[in-house]
Design a protein around this motif. Structure first.
Motif, PDB file in Angstrom:
ATOM      1  N   PRO A   1      21.673  45.123  58.441  1.00 12.33           N
ATOM      2  CA  PRO A   1      20.665  44.596  58.552  1.00 12.33           C
ATOM      3  C   PRO A   1      20.247  42.698  58.623  1.00 12.33           C
ATOM      4  CG  PRO A   1      20.641  45.380  56.055  1.00 12.33           C
ATOM      5  CD  PRO A   1      21.854  45.440  57.584  1.00 12.33           C
ATOM      6  N   PRO A   2      19.649  41.859  58.947  1.00  8.62           N
ATOM      7  CA  PRO A   2      19.567  40.754  59.168  1.00  8.62           C
ATOM      8  C   PRO A   2      19.589  40.624  57.892  1.00  8.62           C
ATOM      9  CG  PRO A   2      17.462  41.183  60.086  1.00  8.62           C
ATOM     10  CD  PRO A   2      18.032  43.039  60.195  1.00  8.62           C
ATOM     11  N   ARG A   3      20.183  40.691  55.918  1.00  8.03           N
ATOM     12  CA  ARG A   3      19.636  40.318  55.527  1.00  8.03           C
ATOM     13  C   ARG A   3      20.698  40.097  54.334  1.00  8.03           C
ATOM     14  NH1 ARG A   3      15.985  45.157  52.441  1.00  8.03           N
ATOM     15  NH2 ARG A   3      14.179  45.249  55.052  1.00  8.03           N
ATOM     16  N   LYS A   4      21.312  38.985  53.202  1.00  5.28           N
ATOM     17  CA  LYS A   4      22.009  38.969  52.642  1.00  5.28           C
ATOM     18  C   LYS A   4      22.180  40.094  51.467  1.00  5.28           C
ATOM     19  CE  LYS A   4      19.852  35.669  49.109  1.00  5.28           C
ATOM     20  NZ  LYS A   4      20.035  34.102  49.884  1.00  5.28           N
ATOM     21  N   VAL A   5      23.820  39.981  51.247  1.00  5.90           N
ATOM     22  CA  VAL A   5      24.277  41.096  50.401  1.00  5.90           C
ATOM     23  C   VAL A   5      24.940  40.772  49.344  1.00  5.90           C
ATOM     24  CG1 VAL A   5      25.046  43.920  50.196  1.00  5.90           C
ATOM     25  CG2 VAL A   5      23.782  42.922  52.293  1.00  5.90           C
ATOM     26  N   GLU A   6      24.980  40.883  47.902  1.00  5.64           N
ATOM     27  CA  GLU A   6      25.901  40.675  47.063  1.00  5.64           C
ATOM     28  C   GLU A   6      27.304  41.929  46.687  1.00  5.64           C
ATOM     29  OE1 GLU A   6      24.805  39.401  42.397  1.00  5.64           O
ATOM     30  OE2 GLU A   6      24.809  41.199  42.732  1.00  5.64           O
ATOM     31  N   VAL A   7      27.787  41.354  46.818  1.00  7.47           N
ATOM     32  CA  VAL A   7      29.226  41.925  47.211  1.00  7.47           C
ATOM     33  C   VAL A   7      30.415  41.901  45.496  1.00  7.47           C
ATOM     34  CG1 VAL A   7      31.637  42.075  48.527  1.00  7.47           C
ATOM     35  CG2 VAL A   7      28.987  41.775  49.719  1.00  7.47           C
ATOM     36  N   GLY A   8      31.122  42.391  45.398  1.00 10.33           N
ATOM     37  CA  GLY A   8      31.234  42.084  43.804  1.00 10.33           C
ATOM     38  C   GLY A   8      33.370  42.233  44.470  1.00 10.33           C
ATOM     39  N   TRP A   9      33.458  41.225  43.912  1.00  8.83           N
ATOM     40  CA  TRP A   9      35.347  41.551  43.916  1.00  8.83           C
ATOM     41  C   TRP A   9      35.932  41.684  42.659  1.00  8.83           C
ATOM     42  CZ3 TRP A   9      38.360  38.102  41.488  1.00  8.83           C
ATOM     43  CH2 TRP A   9      37.102  35.865  42.036  1.00  8.83           C
ATOM     44  N   GLU A  10      37.262  41.687  42.325  1.00  7.80           N
ATOM     45  CA  GLU A  10      38.088  42.037  41.485  1.00  7.80           C
ATOM     46  C   GLU A  10      39.700  42.082  41.768  1.00  7.80           C
ATOM     47  OE1 GLU A  10      36.029  45.594  38.275  1.00  7.80           O
ATOM     48  OE2 GLU A  10      37.239  45.940  40.720  1.00  7.80           O
ATOM     49  N   VAL A  11      40.344  40.920  41.381  1.00 10.57           N
ATOM     50  CA  VAL A  11      41.956  41.073  41.082  1.00 10.57           C
ATOM     51  C   VAL A  11      42.308  41.757  39.787  1.00 10.57           C
ATOM     52  CG1 VAL A  11      44.033  39.487  41.605  1.00 10.57           C
ATOM     53  CG2 VAL A  11      41.542  38.853  42.250  1.00 10.57           C
ATOM     54  N   ALA A  12      43.398  42.678  40.164  1.00 18.17           N
ATOM     55  CA  ALA A  12      44.167  42.973  38.951  1.00 18.17           C
ATOM     56  C   ALA A  12      45.659  43.309  38.884  1.00 18.17           C
ATOM     57  CB  ALA A  12      43.521  44.601  38.487  1.00 18.17           C
ATOM     58  N   ALA A  13      46.004  43.269  37.937  1.00 17.78           N
ATOM     59  CA  ALA A  13      47.481  43.432  38.116  1.00 17.78           C
ATOM     60  C   ALA A  13      48.357  44.539  38.336  1.00 17.78           C
ATOM     61  CB  ALA A  13      48.231  42.834  36.260  1.00 17.78           C
ATOM     62  N   ASP A  14      47.714  45.850  38.546  1.00 13.42           N
ATOM     63  CA  ASP A  14      48.006  47.149  38.565  1.00 13.42           C
ATOM     64  C   ASP A  14      47.058  47.407  39.478  1.00 13.42           C
ATOM     65  OD1 ASP A  14      45.738  46.849  35.837  1.00 13.42           O
ATOM     66  OD2 ASP A  14      46.064  49.639  37.102  1.00 13.42           O
ATOM     67  N   ASP A  15      47.450  48.765  40.133  1.00 16.26           N
ATOM     68  CA  ASP A  15      46.870  49.332  41.359  1.00 16.26           C
ATOM     69  C   ASP A  15      45.996  49.912  40.833  1.00 16.26           C
ATOM     70  OD1 ASP A  15      48.380  51.683  40.555  1.00 16.26           O
ATOM     71  OD2 ASP A  15      49.149  51.513  42.195  1.00 16.26           O
ATOM     72  N   ARG A  16      45.463  50.342  39.155  1.00 18.09           N
ATOM     73  CA  ARG A  16      44.857  51.064  39.169  1.00 18.09           C
ATOM     74  C   ARG A  16      43.429  50.862  38.098  1.00 18.09           C
ATOM     75  NH1 ARG A  16      46.608  56.384  36.125  1.00 18.09           N
ATOM     76  NH2 ARG A  16      44.758  57.113  36.598  1.00 18.09           N
ATOM     77  N   PHE A  17      43.511  49.169  38.188  1.00 19.44           N
ATOM     78  CA  PHE A  17      42.785  48.388  37.755  1.00 19.44           C
ATOM     79  C   PHE A  17      42.264  48.392  36.301  1.00 19.44           C
ATOM     80  CE2 PHE A  17      42.095  47.756  42.379  1.00 19.44           C
ATOM     81  CZ  PHE A  17      41.870  46.367  42.708  1.00 19.44           C
ATOM     82  N   ARG A  18      43.502  48.802  35.684  1.00 18.33           N
ATOM     83  CA  ARG A  18      43.533  48.798  34.373  1.00 18.33           C
ATOM     84  C   ARG A  18      43.144  47.623  33.809  1.00 18.33           C
ATOM     85  NH1 ARG A  18      46.822  53.559  33.503  1.00 18.33           N
ATOM     86  NH2 ARG A  18      45.579  55.474  34.011  1.00 18.33           N
ATOM     87  N   ARG A  19      43.915  46.856  34.427  1.00 22.54           N
ATOM     88  CA  ARG A  19      44.203  45.039  33.622  1.00 22.54           C
ATOM     89  C   ARG A  19      43.765  44.009  34.899  1.00 22.54           C
ATOM     90  NH1 ARG A  19      49.989  44.643  33.354  1.00 22.54           N
ATOM     91  NH2 ARG A  19      50.172  46.092  34.600  1.00 22.54           N
ATOM     92  N   VAL A  20      42.315  43.596  34.219  1.00 26.23           N
ATOM     93  CA  VAL A  20      41.233  42.990  35.886  1.00 26.23           C
ATOM     94  C   VAL A  20      41.810  41.478  35.434  1.00 26.23           C
ATOM     95  CG1 VAL A  20      39.453  42.075  36.770  1.00 26.23           C
ATOM     96  CG2 VAL A  20      39.751  44.632  36.218  1.00 26.23           C
ATOM     97  N   VAL A  21      42.182  40.613  36.163  1.00 25.91           N
ATOM     98  CA  VAL A  21      42.421  39.222  35.912  1.00 25.91           C
ATOM     99  C   VAL A  21      41.366  37.922  36.231  1.00 25.91           C
ATOM    100  CG1 VAL A  21      45.215  39.709  35.499  1.00 25.91           C
ATOM    101  CG2 VAL A  21      43.986  38.864  37.736  1.00 25.91           C
ATOM    102  N   ARG A  22      40.968  39.218  37.798  1.00 25.73           N
ATOM    103  CA  ARG A  22      40.167  37.921  38.092  1.00 25.73           C
ATOM    104  C   ARG A  22      38.393  38.339  38.569  1.00 25.73           C
ATOM    105  NH1 ARG A  22      42.112  34.380  35.190  1.00 25.73           N
ATOM    106  NH2 ARG A  22      42.327  32.189  36.061  1.00 25.73           N
ATOM    107  N   ARG A  23      37.656  38.800  37.931  1.00 26.33           N
ATOM    108  CA  ARG A  23      36.581  39.092  39.219  1.00 26.33           C
ATOM    109  C   ARG A  23      35.537  38.424  39.135  1.00 26.33           C
ATOM    110  NH1 ARG A  23      35.708  42.847  33.940  1.00 26.33           N
ATOM    111  NH2 ARG A  23      36.164  44.874  35.273  1.00 26.33           N
ATOM    112  N   GLY A  24      34.253  38.142  39.938  1.00 26.70           N
ATOM    113  CA  GLY A  24      33.460  37.677  39.997  1.00 26.70           C
ATOM    114  C   GLY A  24      32.328  37.987  41.395  1.00 26.70           C
ATOM    115  N   ARG A  25      31.369  37.897  42.100  1.00 25.04           N
ATOM    116  CA  ARG A  25      30.397  38.155  43.276  1.00 25.04           C
ATOM    117  C   ARG A  25      29.835  36.996  43.655  1.00 25.04           C
ATOM    118  NH1 ARG A  25      28.272  42.600  41.651  1.00 25.04           N
ATOM    119  NH2 ARG A  25      28.356  43.910  40.461  1.00 25.04           N
ATOM    120  N   THR A  26      29.971  37.194  45.700  1.00 28.58           N
ATOM    121  CA  THR A  26      29.678  36.100  46.579  1.00 28.58           C
ATOM    122  C   THR A  26      28.359  37.474  46.819  1.00 28.58           C
ATOM    123  OG1 THR A  26      30.866  35.035  47.829  1.00 28.58           O
ATOM    124  CG2 THR A  26      31.041  37.243  47.600  1.00 28.58           C
TER     125      THR A  26
END
Length: 530
Positions: free
Chosen positions: A83-108
């Motif tokens: 739809p013509p609406r903005k949507v908040e999206v979270g993101w994560e960067v991790a050192a492992d593929d199971r995201f046990r060691r998240v090193v950066r995260r944010g929202r846009t």
């Protein structure tokens, strides 16, 4: 997936989409600003991450991450089912593929003015590291992508592997090459152009024999149509796998807009003002669908796509844009040997990009200077025997520009120049000669041309055009008209190019093999069999 239908919302029409992007400004939209209301609790009838995830432009401390909310990628109104609406999206960067060691995260915010695409520039990471990333929107998780940061400028690398790809007409072949590419051990992939094709598409999707909605078939001219054309080319499991596996560095060639365009000049007799509108729409769609940094976001018809990436002391990549700033093709864009191609001042890069390239090459202290770009630099005479004929869209149509480039390579004592090229739909390896008309002339570097992913369908190992090239050009050592990609490995001593080929692309499942390999050695420019 929730399975809950999304609330009814009037889809933006084509004109509204164009006006919304222009009124807000793409810079503000890229930063997440939008006058549209927020969709506070989004519910999707299908996967909002159907177009996957991607990363690009690796730096020592980060990269750009990309996704696009598109639960219905081929929705004929170009909205992707949003739809013509903005949507908040979270993101994560991790050192492992199971995201046990998240090193950066944010929202846009994913905003409708940019087709709900997301471009996140992540900084502050460790150099020369593998990372994993993902996105989240209201409980929905994206696929996991893998990417890598570049090494620091002082790093003394032992080796570096990368690939070059180009030319992927969706309707002329399957993207099996990308499935094999996703399984390669690579630091980065360079996409050298023709990510989409603007040609009309038949109702059965060409060789794919897949029904294509009438709205997706015509040649695109506006933003909705370019969005649909990108979605059609992008909505492919093999291509999504390659993007999720490796960071890409992308640049356009001609088919992202119109065959053989240059500057604000279309190929056909098209109204200049109309073409600028078309180019503006195409440039925005290109940004929306690819992992480009904010610095490459278009402003109207202009986009800064030439840029430089370093990989320690081993390699410097000087990525060129050979479409946007050059002079019109000579001789009516006909294959010939007319005098106009020799006129002084003819340019492929434009003055500003030429200066940028030469100064960067002169300052580089890297062992290898790699120049990814779009059109063949080497002389390509297409007529064996007496007489000559050159393709005016290649550097042959701009001989003074090529002469200036080669003169600068010599004058500035550039270390180990290697040109990477797409566009030709064939593999080719060539020595770059200071004077191509003198076989004994000095070799100033080498050029590796990569074939297409799917354009021109299956092809063959050595077609008649290839035989003509080998007969007419002593400096061309190899060519093949099969589909595939180029894989390169750098060490301190040599640059190796493996020409990877597939026996067919008009049906899925083809194996991949290395047709031939060449090396050029440190301090000794010229091709040698590996």
């Amino acid at each position: 997936m929730t399975g809950t239908a999304r609330p009814h919302a009037r889809a933006l029409g084509r004109r509204e989409l164009l006006l919304a992007g222009g009124a807000l400004g793409l810079g503000a939209a890229a930063a997440g600003f939008s006058p549209s209301k927020a969709w506070a609790e989004p519910r999707f009838a299908s996967d909002p991450f159907a177009l996957g995830v991607a990363s690009g432009d690796p730096w020592p401390d980060g990269f750009v991450l990309w996704t696009k909310l598109s639960p219905e990628p081929l929705s004929v109104d170009g909205s992707g089912g949003m739809p013509p609406r903005k949507v908040e999206v979270g993101w994560e960067v991790a050192a492992d593929d199971r995201f046990r060691r998240v090193v950066r995260r944010g929202r846009t915010f994913a905003v409708p003015e940019l087709g709900h695409s997301v471009h996140v520039e992540v900084r502050g990471l460790e150099p020369a590291r593998e990372y994993f990333y993902r996105f989240r929107v209201h409980g929905e998780l994206s696929p996991v992508g893998r990417t890598r940061t570049a090494p620091p400028p002082w790093a003394d690398l032992r080796s570096l592997s990368f690939a070059a790809v180009s030319c992927q007409a969706w309707f002329e072949g399957f993207y099996t090459a990308y499935r094999h590419l996703s399984e390669e051990d690579l630091a980065v992939v360079f996409h050298l152009g023709d990510y989409i094709y603007e040609n009309p598409i038949d109702a059965n999707g060409g060789v794919r024999n897949t029904p294509v909605a009438p709205e997706l078939r015509p040649e695109p001219y506006d933003l909705v149509q370019y969005r649909l054309r990108h979605a059609l080319h992008r909505f492919d499991a093999d291509l999504l796998a390659a993007h999720a596996a490796h960071p890409f560095v992308v640049v356009w060639d001609d088919h992202e807009i119109d065959d053989n365009w240059v500057g604000d000049i279309p190929k056909a007799n098209e109204d200049p003002a109309g073409f600028r509108q078309r180019k503006t729409a195409a440039a925005q769609a290109f940004y929306e669908y690819l992992p480009l940094r904010l610095s490459s976001k278009p402003t109207g018809t202009d986009a800064r796509l030439y840029r430089r990436l370093g990989y320690g002391r081993l390699a410097q990549f000087h990525v060129l844009d050979t479409r946007q700033f050059r002079a019109d093709q000579a001789c009516g864009d006909r294959t010939s040997d007319c005098a106009d191609r020799l006129l002084p001042g003819r340019t492929v890069l434009g003055d500003e990009q030429e200066t940028w390239l030469y100064e960067g090459l002169g300052r580089s202290r890297a062992r290898w200077n790699i120049i990814p770009q779009q059109i063949p630099v080497t002389q390509v005479d297409t007529v064996p025997g007496d007489g000559r004929a050159f393709v005016m869209d290649f550097w042959d149509g701009y001989k003074p520009a090529r002469d200036r480039l080669f003169d600068e390579l010599v004058k500035r004592k550039v270390s180990n120049p290697v040109v990477l090229t797409g566009d030709m739909h064939r593999h080719m390896a060539a020595d770059l000669k200071l004077d191509f008309d003198d076989p004994g002339s000095r070799t100033v570097g080498v050029e590796f041309v990569g074939t297409s992913i799917s354009t021109k369908m299956d092809g063959e190992d050595l077609d008649q055009g290839g035989r003509n090239l080998l007969d007419a050009n002593e400096h061309i050592a190899f060519t093949s008209y099969q589909r595939g990609y180029l894989r390169c490995t750098l060490t301190r001593d040599a640059c190796r190019a493996d020409f990877r080929v597939l026996p067919y692309v008009t049906r899925p499942g083809a194996p991949v093999s290395t047709r031939r390999s060449f090396v050029t050695e440190n301090g000794d420019p010229g091709l040698k069999d590996a």
